[in-house]
Design a protein around this motif. Sequence first.
Motif, PDB file in Angstrom:
ATOM      1  N   ASP A   1     -16.608 -43.885  42.380  1.00  0.00           N
ATOM      2  CA  ASP A   1     -16.766 -43.787  43.813  1.00  0.00           C
ATOM      3  C   ASP A   1     -17.611 -44.676  44.607  1.00  0.00           C
ATOM      4  N   GLN A   2     -18.711 -45.060  43.723  1.00  0.00           N
ATOM      5  CA  GLN A   2     -19.576 -46.236  44.283  1.00  0.00           C
ATOM      6  C   GLN A   2     -18.922 -47.753  44.437  1.00  0.00           C
ATOM      7  N   ALA A   3     -18.001 -47.828  43.086  1.00  0.00           N
ATOM      8  CA  ALA A   3     -17.204 -49.168  43.120  1.00  0.00           C
ATOM      9  C   ALA A   3     -16.071 -49.170  44.397  1.00  0.00           C
ATOM     10  N   ALA A   4     -15.707 -48.001  44.967  1.00  0.00           N
ATOM     11  CA  ALA A   4     -14.689 -48.060  45.946  1.00  0.00           C
ATOM     12  C   ALA A   4     -15.324 -48.247  47.059  1.00  0.00           C
ATOM     13  N   VAL A   5     -16.532 -47.806  47.236  1.00  0.00           N
ATOM     14  CA  VAL A   5     -17.307 -47.897  48.556  1.00  0.00           C
ATOM     15  C   VAL A   5     -17.802 -49.414  48.576  1.00  0.00           C
ATOM     16  N   ALA A   6     -18.022 -50.085  47.525  1.00  0.00           N
ATOM     17  CA  ALA A   6     -18.453 -51.436  47.549  1.00  0.00           C
ATOM     18  C   ALA A   6     -17.404 -52.237  47.636  1.00  0.00           C
ATOM     19  N   GLY A   7     -15.899 -51.622  47.748  1.00  0.00           N
ATOM     20  CA  GLY A   7     -14.890 -52.737  48.045  1.00  0.00           C
ATOM     21  C   GLY A   7     -14.046 -52.738  46.903  1.00  0.00           C
TER      22      GLY A   7
ATOM     23  N   GLU B   1     -11.303 -50.912  43.996  1.00  0.00           N
ATOM     24  CA  GLU B   1     -10.059 -50.119  44.195  1.00  0.00           C
ATOM     25  C   GLU B   1      -9.867 -49.037  43.098  1.00  0.00           C
ATOM     26  N   SER B   2     -10.308 -47.711  43.488  1.00  0.00           N
ATOM     27  CA  SER B   2     -10.295 -46.672  42.821  1.00  0.00           C
ATOM     28  C   SER B   2      -8.589 -46.486  42.032  1.00  0.00           C
ATOM     29  N   LEU B   3      -8.436 -46.339  40.698  1.00  0.00           N
ATOM     30  CA  LEU B   3      -7.072 -46.118  40.315  1.00  0.00           C
ATOM     31  C   LEU B   3      -6.662 -44.665  40.215  1.00  0.00           C
ATOM     32  N   GLY B   4      -7.353 -44.005  40.859  1.00  0.00           N
ATOM     33  CA  GLY B   4      -7.030 -42.538  41.246  1.00  0.00           C
ATOM     34  C   GLY B   4      -7.959 -41.507  40.644  1.00  0.00           C
ATOM     35  N   PRO B   5      -7.443 -40.454  40.473  1.00  0.00           N
ATOM     36  CA  PRO B   5      -8.456 -39.090  39.887  1.00  0.00           C
ATOM     37  C   PRO B   5      -8.651 -39.433  38.671  1.00  0.00           C
ATOM     38  N   GLY B   6      -9.899 -38.765  38.065  1.00  0.00           N
ATOM     39  CA  GLY B   6     -10.268 -38.786  36.599  1.00  0.00           C
ATOM     40  C   GLY B   6      -9.129 -38.116  35.751  1.00  0.00           C
ATOM     41  N   MET B   7      -8.941 -38.632  34.506  1.00  0.00           N
ATOM     42  CA  MET B   7      -8.107 -38.030  33.626  1.00  0.00           C
ATOM     43  C   MET B   7      -8.868 -37.412  32.214  1.00  0.00           C
ATOM     44  N   ALA B   8      -8.477 -36.168  31.836  1.00  0.00           N
ATOM     45  CA  ALA B   8      -9.060 -35.590  30.789  1.00  0.00           C
ATOM     46  C   ALA B   8      -8.059 -35.510  29.577  1.00  0.00           C
ATOM     47  N   ASN B   9      -8.692 -36.012  28.525  1.00  0.00           N
ATOM     48  CA  ASN B   9      -7.660 -36.065  27.303  1.00  0.00           C
ATOM     49  C   ASN B   9      -8.565 -35.527  25.962  1.00  0.00           C
TER      50      ASN B   9
ATOM     51  N   PHE C   1     -11.068 -48.262  37.972  1.00  0.00           N
ATOM     52  CA  PHE C   1     -11.041 -49.103  38.998  1.00  0.00           C
ATOM     53  C   PHE C   1     -10.974 -50.409  38.990  1.00  0.00           C
ATOM     54  N   ARG C   2     -10.577 -51.189  39.884  1.00  0.00           N
ATOM     55  CA  ARG C   2     -10.361 -52.594  39.738  1.00  0.00           C
ATOM     56  C   ARG C   2     -11.553 -53.071  40.781  1.00  0.00           C
ATOM     57  N   ASP C   3     -12.249 -54.355  40.323  1.00  0.00           N
ATOM     58  CA  ASP C   3     -13.150 -54.999  40.995  1.00  0.00           C
ATOM     59  C   ASP C   3     -12.715 -55.834  42.037  1.00  0.00           C
ATOM     60  N   LEU C   4     -13.528 -56.490  42.876  1.00  0.00           N
ATOM     61  CA  LEU C   4     -13.218 -57.509  43.733  1.00  0.00           C
ATOM     62  C   LEU C   4     -12.210 -58.514  43.539  1.00  0.00           C
ATOM     63  N   ASP C   5     -12.305 -58.913  42.323  1.00  0.00           N
ATOM     64  CA  ASP C   5     -11.147 -60.048  41.832  1.00  0.00           C
ATOM     65  C   ASP C   5     -10.186 -59.454  40.872  1.00  0.00           C
ATOM     66  N   GLY C   6     -10.028 -58.041  40.934  1.00  0.00           N
ATOM     67  CA  GLY C   6      -8.738 -57.494  40.288  1.00  0.00           C
ATOM     68  C   GLY C   6      -9.049 -57.392  38.601  1.00  0.00           C
ATOM     69  N   HIS C   7     -10.222 -57.451  38.396  1.00  0.00           N
ATOM     70  CA  HIS C   7     -10.379 -56.978  36.840  1.00  0.00           C
ATOM     71  C   HIS C   7     -10.517 -55.425  36.793  1.00  0.00           C
ATOM     72  N   GLN C   8     -10.123 -55.072  35.764  1.00  0.00           N
ATOM     73  CA  GLN C   8      -9.790 -53.663  35.492  1.00  0.00           C
ATOM     74  C   GLN C   8     -10.918 -52.957  34.634  1.00  0.00           C
ATOM     75  N   TRP C   9     -11.592 -51.705  35.140  1.00  0.00           N
ATOM     76  CA  TRP C   9     -12.636 -51.220  34.480  1.00  0.00           C
ATOM     77  C   TRP C   9     -12.414 -49.878  34.254  1.00  0.00           C
ATOM     78  N   SER C  10     -13.092 -49.193  33.609  1.00  0.00           N
ATOM     79  CA  SER C  10     -12.993 -47.671  33.452  1.00  0.00           C
ATOM     80  C   SER C  10     -14.483 -47.391  33.080  1.00  0.00           C
ATOM     81  N   PHE C  11     -14.749 -46.054  33.446  1.00  0.00           N
ATOM     82  CA  PHE C  11     -15.891 -45.280  32.895  1.00  0.00           C
ATOM     83  C   PHE C  11     -15.567 -43.872  32.192  1.00  0.00           C
ATOM     84  N   LEU C  12     -16.067 -43.611  31.257  1.00  0.00           N
ATOM     85  CA  LEU C  12     -15.465 -42.427  30.545  1.00  0.00           C
ATOM     86  C   LEU C  12     -16.788 -41.866  29.813  1.00  0.00           C
TER      87      LEU C  12
END
Length: 128
Positions: A89-95, A97-105, A113-124
């Motif tokens: 959510d902080q990443a989205a507020v900072a500009g 792109e959230s990649l949707g809701p969390g996923m449980a597995n 999320f994707r950062d300002l330059d389009g690099h894809q990150w995930s927190f888990l």
Amino acid sequence: MTMTFINLPVRDLTTATEFYRAIGFTSDQAVPDGDSAVLTISDTTRLVLHLRSGFEAYTGVATTDTATSREVIVGLSASSREQVDELVDQAAVAGGESLGPGMANGPMYMRGFRDLDGHQWSFLHMAG
């Protein structure tokens, strides 16, 4: 191995540095100087941001067009499911792109999320 360094090309060093500070990464530099900036993610992990031209000079190849392809997904652990959601959510507020809701597995909960330059990150978070 004792340290991890994640190196990424960025269009604007100051803007990228501000983005990562907004999601909790820290830096001793008030304002980046030169062609790169180093941010601390944890005691053993650093993020090194490079202007695209410097990154390309270092690697000897053009950078990936993040609008059409992915070269890597950077995954970082979080202490709880709630922290995963807070960080994205902080990443989205900072500009970013959230990649949707969390996923449980099973015991893993992840959100990306994707950062300002389009690099894809995930927190888990891994329960247990």
